[in-house]
Design a protein around this motif. Sequence first.
Motif, PDB file in Angstrom:
ATOM      1  N   SER A  31      64.720  37.455 -23.040  1.00  0.00           N
ATOM      2  CA  SER A  31      65.770  38.471 -23.035  1.00  0.00           C
ATOM      3  C   SER A  31      65.262  39.671 -23.825  1.00  0.00           C
ATOM      4  O   SER A  31      64.346  39.552 -24.644  1.00  0.00           O
ATOM      5  CB  SER A  31      67.056  37.920 -23.656  1.00  0.00           C
ATOM      6  OG  SER A  31      68.085  38.886 -23.650  1.00  0.00           O
ATOM      7  N   ASP A  32      65.844  40.829 -23.564  1.00  0.00           N
ATOM      8  CA  ASP A  32      65.574  42.024 -24.369  1.00  0.00           C
ATOM      9  C   ASP A  32      64.084  42.321 -24.468  1.00  0.00           C
ATOM     10  O   ASP A  32      63.539  42.519 -25.563  1.00  0.00           O
ATOM     11  CB  ASP A  32      66.188  41.875 -25.759  1.00  0.00           C
ATOM     12  CG  ASP A  32      67.708  41.722 -25.691  1.00  0.00           C
ATOM     13  OD1 ASP A  32      68.391  42.750 -25.606  1.00  0.00           O
ATOM     14  OD2 ASP A  32      68.180  40.572 -25.684  1.00  0.00           O
ATOM     15  N   VAL A  33      63.434  42.360 -23.315  1.00  0.00           N
ATOM     16  CA  VAL A  33      62.009  42.685 -23.267  1.00  0.00           C
ATOM     17  C   VAL A  33      61.774  44.144 -23.623  1.00  0.00           C
ATOM     18  O   VAL A  33      60.817  44.489 -24.306  1.00  0.00           O
ATOM     19  CB  VAL A  33      61.436  42.372 -21.861  1.00  0.00           C
ATOM     20  CG1 VAL A  33      59.996  42.845 -21.748  1.00  0.00           C
ATOM     21  CG2 VAL A  33      61.526  40.877 -21.585  1.00  0.00           C
ATOM     22  N   GLY A 234      65.345  35.960 -28.855  1.00  0.00           N
ATOM     23  CA  GLY A 234      64.807  37.112 -29.564  1.00  0.00           C
ATOM     24  C   GLY A 234      64.494  38.252 -28.606  1.00  0.00           C
ATOM     25  O   GLY A 234      65.034  38.344 -27.507  1.00  0.00           O
ATOM     26  N   THR A 235      63.583  39.102 -29.019  1.00  0.00           N
ATOM     27  CA  THR A 235      63.246  40.301 -28.263  1.00  0.00           C
ATOM     28  C   THR A 235      61.742  40.501 -28.280  1.00  0.00           C
ATOM     29  O   THR A 235      61.004  39.760 -28.950  1.00  0.00           O
ATOM     30  CB  THR A 235      63.953  41.531 -28.869  1.00  0.00           C
ATOM     31  OG1 THR A 235      63.618  42.699 -28.117  1.00  0.00           O
ATOM     32  CG2 THR A 235      63.507  41.752 -30.319  1.00  0.00           C
ATOM     33  N   TYR A 236      61.278  41.499 -27.534  1.00  0.00           N
ATOM     34  CA  TYR A 236      59.870  41.903 -27.592  1.00  0.00           C
ATOM     35  C   TYR A 236      59.749  43.336 -28.097  1.00  0.00           C
ATOM     36  O   TYR A 236      58.677  43.921 -28.056  1.00  0.00           O
ATOM     37  CB  TYR A 236      59.214  41.747 -26.210  1.00  0.00           C
ATOM     38  CG  TYR A 236      58.990  40.298 -25.860  1.00  0.00           C
ATOM     39  CD1 TYR A 236      57.788  39.667 -26.171  1.00  0.00           C
ATOM     40  CD2 TYR A 236      60.002  39.541 -25.291  1.00  0.00           C
ATOM     41  CE1 TYR A 236      57.595  38.316 -25.896  1.00  0.00           C
ATOM     42  CE2 TYR A 236      59.828  38.197 -25.013  1.00  0.00           C
ATOM     43  CZ  TYR A 236      58.619  37.592 -25.313  1.00  0.00           C
ATOM     44  OH  TYR A 236      58.435  36.253 -25.049  1.00  0.00           O
ATOM     45  N   LYS A 237      60.839  43.877 -28.594  1.00  0.00           N
ATOM     46  CA  LYS A 237      60.863  45.239 -29.124  1.00  0.00           C
ATOM     47  C   LYS A 237      61.038  45.195 -30.638  1.00  0.00           C
ATOM     48  O   LYS A 237      62.034  44.685 -31.145  1.00  0.00           O
ATOM     49  CB  LYS A 237      62.015  46.038 -28.497  1.00  0.00           C
ATOM     50  CG  LYS A 237      62.180  47.440 -29.046  1.00  0.00           C
ATOM     51  CD  LYS A 237      63.399  48.127 -28.432  1.00  0.00           C
ATOM     52  CE  LYS A 237      63.632  49.504 -29.038  1.00  0.00           C
ATOM     53  NZ  LYS A 237      64.830  50.165 -28.466  1.00  0.00           N
ATOM     54  N   ASP A 238      60.058  45.722 -31.343  1.00  0.00           N
ATOM     55  CA  ASP A 238      60.130  45.767 -32.802  1.00  0.00           C
ATOM     56  C   ASP A 238      60.034  47.216 -33.260  1.00  0.00           C
ATOM     57  O   ASP A 238      58.955  47.768 -33.428  1.00  0.00           O
ATOM     58  CB  ASP A 238      58.997  44.941 -33.423  1.00  0.00           C
ATOM     59  CG  ASP A 238      59.113  44.869 -34.943  1.00  0.00           C
ATOM     60  OD1 ASP A 238      60.091  45.416 -35.493  1.00  0.00           O
ATOM     61  OD2 ASP A 238      58.223  44.273 -35.577  1.00  0.00           O
ATOM     62  N   ASP A 239      61.193  47.832 -33.447  1.00  0.00           N
ATOM     63  CA  ASP A 239      61.230  49.217 -33.923  1.00  0.00           C
ATOM     64  C   ASP A 239      61.641  49.291 -35.388  1.00  0.00           C
ATOM     65  O   ASP A 239      61.962  50.368 -35.897  1.00  0.00           O
ATOM     66  CB  ASP A 239      62.160  50.065 -33.065  1.00  0.00           C
ATOM     67  CG  ASP A 239      63.581  49.517 -33.009  1.00  0.00           C
ATOM     68  OD1 ASP A 239      63.790  48.365 -33.429  1.00  0.00           O
ATOM     69  OD2 ASP A 239      64.478  50.235 -32.523  1.00  0.00           O
ATOM     70  N   HIS A 240      61.618  48.143 -36.064  1.00  0.00           N
ATOM     71  CA  HIS A 240      61.956  48.136 -37.481  1.00  0.00           C
ATOM     72  C   HIS A 240      60.871  48.873 -38.270  1.00  0.00           C
ATOM     73  O   HIS A 240      59.683  48.627 -38.094  1.00  0.00           O
ATOM     74  CB  HIS A 240      62.075  46.696 -37.995  1.00  0.00           C
ATOM     75  CG  HIS A 240      62.551  46.593 -39.404  1.00  0.00           C
ATOM     76  ND1 HIS A 240      61.711  46.523 -40.484  1.00  0.00           N
ATOM     77  CD2 HIS A 240      63.818  46.546 -39.904  1.00  0.00           C
ATOM     78  CE1 HIS A 240      62.418  46.440 -41.590  1.00  0.00           C
ATOM     79  NE2 HIS A 240      63.698  46.446 -41.277  1.00  0.00           N
ATOM     80  N   GLY A 241      61.282  49.784 -39.131  1.00  0.00           N
ATOM     81  CA  GLY A 241      60.325  50.550 -39.927  1.00  0.00           C
ATOM     82  C   GLY A 241      59.792  51.783 -39.228  1.00  0.00           C
ATOM     83  O   GLY A 241      58.909  52.457 -39.755  1.00  0.00           O
ATOM     84  N   SER A 242      60.341  52.101 -38.044  1.00  0.00           N
ATOM     85  CA  SER A 242      59.854  53.258 -37.292  1.00  0.00           C
ATOM     86  C   SER A 242      60.600  54.543 -37.654  1.00  0.00           C
ATOM     87  O   SER A 242      60.271  55.624 -37.163  1.00  0.00           O
ATOM     88  CB  SER A 242      60.004  53.004 -35.785  1.00  0.00           C
ATOM     89  OG  SER A 242      61.375  52.924 -35.407  1.00  0.00           O
TER      90      SER A 242
END
Length: 278
Positions: A31-33, A234-242
């Motif tokens: 999910s949430d690719v 979970g997801t495949y998008k990690d925008d934490h800290g961007s």
Amino acid sequence: MDEFKKTNDIFQSKIKVERKKDWESWVLLLSDVHFDSKHCDRKLLKKHLDEAKEKNAQIFIFGDLWDCMGGKYDPRSGKGDLRPEYQVKDYFDEIVRDAIKFFKPYKDNIKLVTYGNHELSVLKRQEVDLLKNFTERLGIQKGEYSGFVRFSFSDDEKKRHVSTSKLLYYNHGSGGNSPVTRGVIKTNRRQNYISADYFVSGHIHSEWLMALPMVSVNQKGKVIKKEQTHISLGTYKDDHGSGGWADMKEFPPPSMGGSWIKFEYDNDNIKESFIRAK
């Protein structure tokens, strides 16, 4: 040969069982690719898709295959969030073309892709159905925001027959990020109105698994105990800290990856185990 098709209101996955101890069948739940986002970890995604192909696993993608926020008039869009190759006049066409090229090697394993809030937002704002264009051109099944998948297991032996099924209910998810409860509190409400063996959701980019015990009575009048398993993907998008939306909202780092279901033959029964894809 395993078969996957839609029957009336649900999708049916018919799996042929071999009556031996080392028989197994795998399912990869994603999910949430957010495939088109510059924050999508395509390396991790490819790793899991390659593993699924090696295991001859069925692949399900339950919403938000795309980020798709770079369209005209989308208040969520930002020039800095777009990958360079998507800065073109036919933006929506390009993200579909690119996704088809990436996922084509796995199309025989991909059984179902469903709508998420990002795809439905584009459909509402832009009148562009990204998911329909993608699934029709790849020749795979398209599902709605929520629905059912039944896994049916059987063999061809006439004397001794294995026949059982597991019912999965999916819903992409709703609400905010749920940084405190991680969405776990919803399991109590869902158990009250959904009758299924597995409940799968995404949306909040938080991975967890919870088994809720239940008491029932079988057809022979015997009291039995069973479990309803709730899986948050979970997801495949990690925008934490961007420095973007996630940081402005003080969201915690996301859970990266998906989840495996491993089915095994066990003395005329089918047992399952859940393994995190990370």
